[in-house]
Design a protein around this motif. Structure first.
Motif, PDB file in Angstrom:
ATOM      1  N   LEU A  90      36.169  18.032   9.170  1.00  0.00           N
ATOM      2  CA  LEU A  90      35.120  18.020   8.151  1.00  0.00           C
ATOM      3  C   LEU A  90      33.905  17.331   8.740  1.00  0.00           C
ATOM      4  O   LEU A  90      34.028  16.304   9.411  1.00  0.00           O
ATOM      5  CB  LEU A  90      35.580  17.254   6.908  1.00  0.00           C
ATOM      6  CG  LEU A  90      36.780  17.834   6.172  1.00  0.00           C
ATOM      7  CD1 LEU A  90      37.168  16.917   5.013  1.00  0.00           C
ATOM      8  CD2 LEU A  90      36.468  19.226   5.656  1.00  0.00           C
ATOM      9  N   ILE A  91      32.740  17.894   8.506  1.00  0.00           N
ATOM     10  CA  ILE A  91      31.499  17.290   8.973  1.00  0.00           C
ATOM     11  C   ILE A  91      30.702  16.909   7.734  1.00  0.00           C
ATOM     12  O   ILE A  91      30.253  17.774   6.989  1.00  0.00           O
ATOM     13  CB  ILE A  91      30.669  18.270   9.828  1.00  0.00           C
ATOM     14  CG1 ILE A  91      31.518  18.860  10.945  1.00  0.00           C
ATOM     15  CG2 ILE A  91      29.441  17.567  10.388  1.00  0.00           C
ATOM     16  CD1 ILE A  91      30.835  20.012  11.658  1.00  0.00           C
ATOM     17  N   GLY A  92      30.564  15.630   7.506  1.00  0.00           N
ATOM     18  CA  GLY A  92      29.878  15.169   6.314  1.00  0.00           C
ATOM     19  C   GLY A  92      28.878  14.089   6.627  1.00  0.00           C
ATOM     20  O   GLY A  92      28.823  13.559   7.739  1.00  0.00           O
ATOM     21  N   GLY A  93      28.102  13.773   5.645  1.00  0.00           N
ATOM     22  CA  GLY A  93      27.092  12.730   5.771  1.00  0.00           C
ATOM     23  C   GLY A  93      27.155  11.795   4.588  1.00  0.00           C
ATOM     24  O   GLY A  93      28.073  11.007   4.451  1.00  0.00           O
ATOM     25  N   GLU A  94      26.219  11.960   3.671  1.00  0.00           N
ATOM     26  CA  GLU A  94      26.084  11.052   2.542  1.00  0.00           C
ATOM     27  C   GLU A  94      26.592  11.707   1.252  1.00  0.00           C
ATOM     28  O   GLU A  94      26.293  12.861   0.979  1.00  0.00           O
ATOM     29  CB  GLU A  94      24.601  10.692   2.386  1.00  0.00           C
ATOM     30  CG  GLU A  94      24.329   9.671   1.331  1.00  0.00           C
ATOM     31  CD  GLU A  94      22.859   9.273   1.271  1.00  0.00           C
ATOM     32  OE1 GLU A  94      22.543   8.397   0.450  1.00  0.00           O
ATOM     33  OE2 GLU A  94      22.035   9.831   2.009  1.00  0.00           O
ATOM     34  N   ASN A  95      27.343  10.942   0.466  1.00  0.00           N
ATOM     35  CA  ASN A  95      27.778  11.400  -0.853  1.00  0.00           C
ATOM     36  C   ASN A  95      26.687  11.086  -1.871  1.00  0.00           C
ATOM     37  O   ASN A  95      26.219   9.947  -1.942  1.00  0.00           O
ATOM     38  CB  ASN A  95      29.073  10.705  -1.276  1.00  0.00           C
ATOM     39  CG  ASN A  95      30.245  11.148  -0.461  1.00  0.00           C
ATOM     40  OD1 ASN A  95      30.359  12.307  -0.076  1.00  0.00           O
ATOM     41  ND2 ASN A  95      31.143  10.226  -0.168  1.00  0.00           N
ATOM     42  N   LEU A  96      26.271  12.099  -2.606  1.00  0.00           N
ATOM     43  CA  LEU A  96      25.249  11.932  -3.633  1.00  0.00           C
ATOM     44  C   LEU A  96      25.761  12.484  -4.952  1.00  0.00           C
ATOM     45  O   LEU A  96      26.447  13.504  -4.978  1.00  0.00           O
ATOM     46  CB  LEU A  96      23.972  12.706  -3.262  1.00  0.00           C
ATOM     47  CG  LEU A  96      23.255  12.309  -1.982  1.00  0.00           C
ATOM     48  CD1 LEU A  96      22.116  13.282  -1.709  1.00  0.00           C
ATOM     49  CD2 LEU A  96      22.731  10.887  -2.077  1.00  0.00           C
ATOM     50  N   THR A  97      25.397  11.820  -6.050  1.00  0.00           N
ATOM     51  CA  THR A  97      25.665  12.429  -7.345  1.00  0.00           C
ATOM     52  C   THR A  97      24.698  13.594  -7.494  1.00  0.00           C
ATOM     53  O   THR A  97      23.675  13.675  -6.790  1.00  0.00           O
ATOM     54  CB  THR A  97      25.440  11.438  -8.503  1.00  0.00           C
ATOM     55  OG1 THR A  97      24.051  11.100  -8.562  1.00  0.00           O
ATOM     56  CG2 THR A  97      26.293  10.187  -8.347  1.00  0.00           C
ATOM     57  N   ARG A  98      24.983  14.485  -8.410  1.00  0.00           N
ATOM     58  CA  ARG A  98      24.061  15.601  -8.637  1.00  0.00           C
ATOM     59  C   ARG A  98      22.700  15.103  -9.107  1.00  0.00           C
ATOM     60  O   ARG A  98      21.669  15.669  -8.771  1.00  0.00           O
ATOM     61  CB  ARG A  98      24.657  16.587  -9.634  1.00  0.00           C
ATOM     62  CG  ARG A  98      25.840  17.310  -9.049  1.00  0.00           C
ATOM     63  CD  ARG A  98      26.374  18.340  -9.989  1.00  0.00           C
ATOM     64  NE  ARG A  98      27.556  18.948  -9.410  1.00  0.00           N
ATOM     65  CZ  ARG A  98      28.223  19.926  -9.952  1.00  0.00           C
ATOM     66  NH1 ARG A  98      27.823  20.428 -11.100  1.00  0.00           N
ATOM     67  NH2 ARG A  98      29.285  20.423  -9.383  1.00  0.00           N
ATOM     68  N   LEU A  99      22.720  14.031  -9.868  1.00  0.00           N
ATOM     69  CA  LEU A  99      21.468  13.441 -10.340  1.00  0.00           C
ATOM     70  C   LEU A  99      20.655  12.890  -9.161  1.00  0.00           C
ATOM     71  O   LEU A  99      19.442  13.090  -9.091  1.00  0.00           O
ATOM     72  CB  LEU A  99      21.758  12.337 -11.355  1.00  0.00           C
ATOM     73  CG  LEU A  99      20.582  11.766 -12.112  1.00  0.00           C
ATOM     74  CD1 LEU A  99      19.832  12.848 -12.868  1.00  0.00           C
ATOM     75  CD2 LEU A  99      21.047  10.683 -13.082  1.00  0.00           C
ATOM     76  N   GLU A 100      21.319  12.210  -8.217  1.00  0.00           N
ATOM     77  CA  GLU A 100      20.616  11.705  -7.026  1.00  0.00           C
ATOM     78  C   GLU A 100      20.059  12.843  -6.178  1.00  0.00           C
ATOM     79  O   GLU A 100      18.921  12.776  -5.708  1.00  0.00           O
ATOM     80  CB  GLU A 100      21.564  10.854  -6.171  1.00  0.00           C
ATOM     81  CG  GLU A 100      21.950   9.532  -6.792  1.00  0.00           C
ATOM     82  CD  GLU A 100      23.082   8.846  -6.045  1.00  0.00           C
ATOM     83  OE1 GLU A 100      23.066   7.600  -6.034  1.00  0.00           O
ATOM     84  OE2 GLU A 100      23.967   9.527  -5.486  1.00  0.00           O
ATOM     85  N   LEU A 101      20.864  13.885  -5.990  1.00  0.00           N
ATOM     86  CA  LEU A 101      20.411  15.032  -5.200  1.00  0.00           C
ATOM     87  C   LEU A 101      19.200  15.693  -5.851  1.00  0.00           C
ATOM     88  O   LEU A 101      18.204  15.990  -5.188  1.00  0.00           O
ATOM     89  CB  LEU A 101      21.546  16.039  -5.027  1.00  0.00           C
ATOM     90  CG  LEU A 101      21.217  17.285  -4.208  1.00  0.00           C
ATOM     91  CD1 LEU A 101      20.818  16.918  -2.783  1.00  0.00           C
ATOM     92  CD2 LEU A 101      22.401  18.241  -4.210  1.00  0.00           C
ATOM     93  N   ALA A 102      19.273  15.892  -7.159  1.00  0.00           N
ATOM     94  CA  ALA A 102      18.148  16.501  -7.880  1.00  0.00           C
ATOM     95  C   ALA A 102      16.904  15.634  -7.763  1.00  0.00           C
ATOM     96  O   ALA A 102      15.805  16.138  -7.524  1.00  0.00           O
ATOM     97  CB  ALA A 102      18.515  16.709  -9.346  1.00  0.00           C
ATOM     98  N   GLY A 103      17.062  14.325  -7.909  1.00  0.00           N
ATOM     99  CA  GLY A 103      15.922  13.412  -7.814  1.00  0.00           C
ATOM    100  C   GLY A 103      15.264  13.439  -6.451  1.00  0.00           C
ATOM    101  O   GLY A 103      14.035  13.467  -6.334  1.00  0.00           O
ATOM    102  N   ARG A 104      16.071  13.442  -5.401  1.00  0.00           N
ATOM    103  CA  ARG A 104      15.503  13.483  -4.049  1.00  0.00           C
ATOM    104  C   ARG A 104      14.776  14.805  -3.786  1.00  0.00           C
ATOM    105  O   ARG A 104      13.716  14.826  -3.175  1.00  0.00           O
ATOM    106  CB  ARG A 104      16.596  13.276  -3.014  1.00  0.00           C
ATOM    107  CG  ARG A 104      17.101  11.845  -2.995  1.00  0.00           C
ATOM    108  CD  ARG A 104      18.061  11.619  -1.865  1.00  0.00           C
ATOM    109  NE  ARG A 104      18.652  10.311  -1.944  1.00  0.00           N
ATOM    110  CZ  ARG A 104      19.435   9.816  -1.006  1.00  0.00           C
ATOM    111  NH1 ARG A 104      19.711  10.531   0.074  1.00  0.00           N
ATOM    112  NH2 ARG A 104      19.951   8.618  -1.142  1.00  0.00           N
ATOM    113  N   ALA A 105      15.355  15.892  -4.270  1.00  0.00           N
ATOM    114  CA  ALA A 105      14.707  17.197  -4.092  1.00  0.00           C
ATOM    115  C   ALA A 105      13.399  17.246  -4.873  1.00  0.00           C
ATOM    116  O   ALA A 105      12.399  17.795  -4.390  1.00  0.00           O
ATOM    117  CB  ALA A 105      15.644  18.317  -4.531  1.00  0.00           C
TER     118      ALA A 105
END
Length: 158
Positions: free
Chosen positions: A101-116
């Motif tokens: 598995l190649i992963g990075g940072e775990n984000l909540t959907r709310l965090e992902l939406a906010g960053r986008a």
């Protein structure tokens, strides 16, 4: 279709599961292969628009109501540079038959939406967190409406 992958509704998920099975069967017969499974990849030159949906959602034009809602759960995101490094490492250090598995940072959907939203709009919107069941019902309604309007893109390659 095999019963063990039939539970997935997504053409993409089913095709990936079947491909993985083929590689594992090949490894059992002596094929020297390593499987790499990246999470949601972000980076320059995303010609296949793998993560573009995040920015389209942030813009909020496709589903205006969705710009104010957030669901639970989350996603793991990884930078393309890390995916490239993992592929290069797998060439020399990967164990034949292994899956990584190649992963990075775990984000909540709310965090992902906010960053986008910060990238697309320069600011974060206020969102209301809504339980999954009402959001699924809303999604089914949007899907049915899209089908009636001839906008169903499910399982298309383009």
């Amino acid at each position: 279709m095999a019963a063990d992958v039939a539970r997935w509704r997504s053409f993409h998920v089913v095709s990936m599961a079947l491909a993985e099975r083929e590689v594992l069967q090949g490894c059992a017969r002596g094929l020297e292969a390593v499987q790499l499974h990246p999470s949601l990849i972000f980076g320059e030159h995303d010609v296949h628009r793998h993560a573009t949906w995040v920015f389209v959602d942030a813009e909020g034009e496709a589903y205006p109501l969705a710009r104010y809602l957030a669901s639970g759960g989350g996603v793991n995101v990884v930078a393309i540079e890390d995916v490239v490094a993992a592929h290069l490492a797998a060439l020399t250090r990967g164990r034949p038959g292994a899956s990584y598995l190649i992963g990075g940072e775990n984000l909540t959907r709310l965090e992902l939406a906010g960053r986008a939203e910060e990238v697309v709009l320069g600011k974060r919107r206020r969102r209301v967190r809504v339980p999954a069941v009402p959001l699924r019902a809303l999604g089914l309604l949007f899907e049915a409406t899209g089908r009636l309007q001839g906008l169903d893109r499910r399982n298309r390659l383009t």
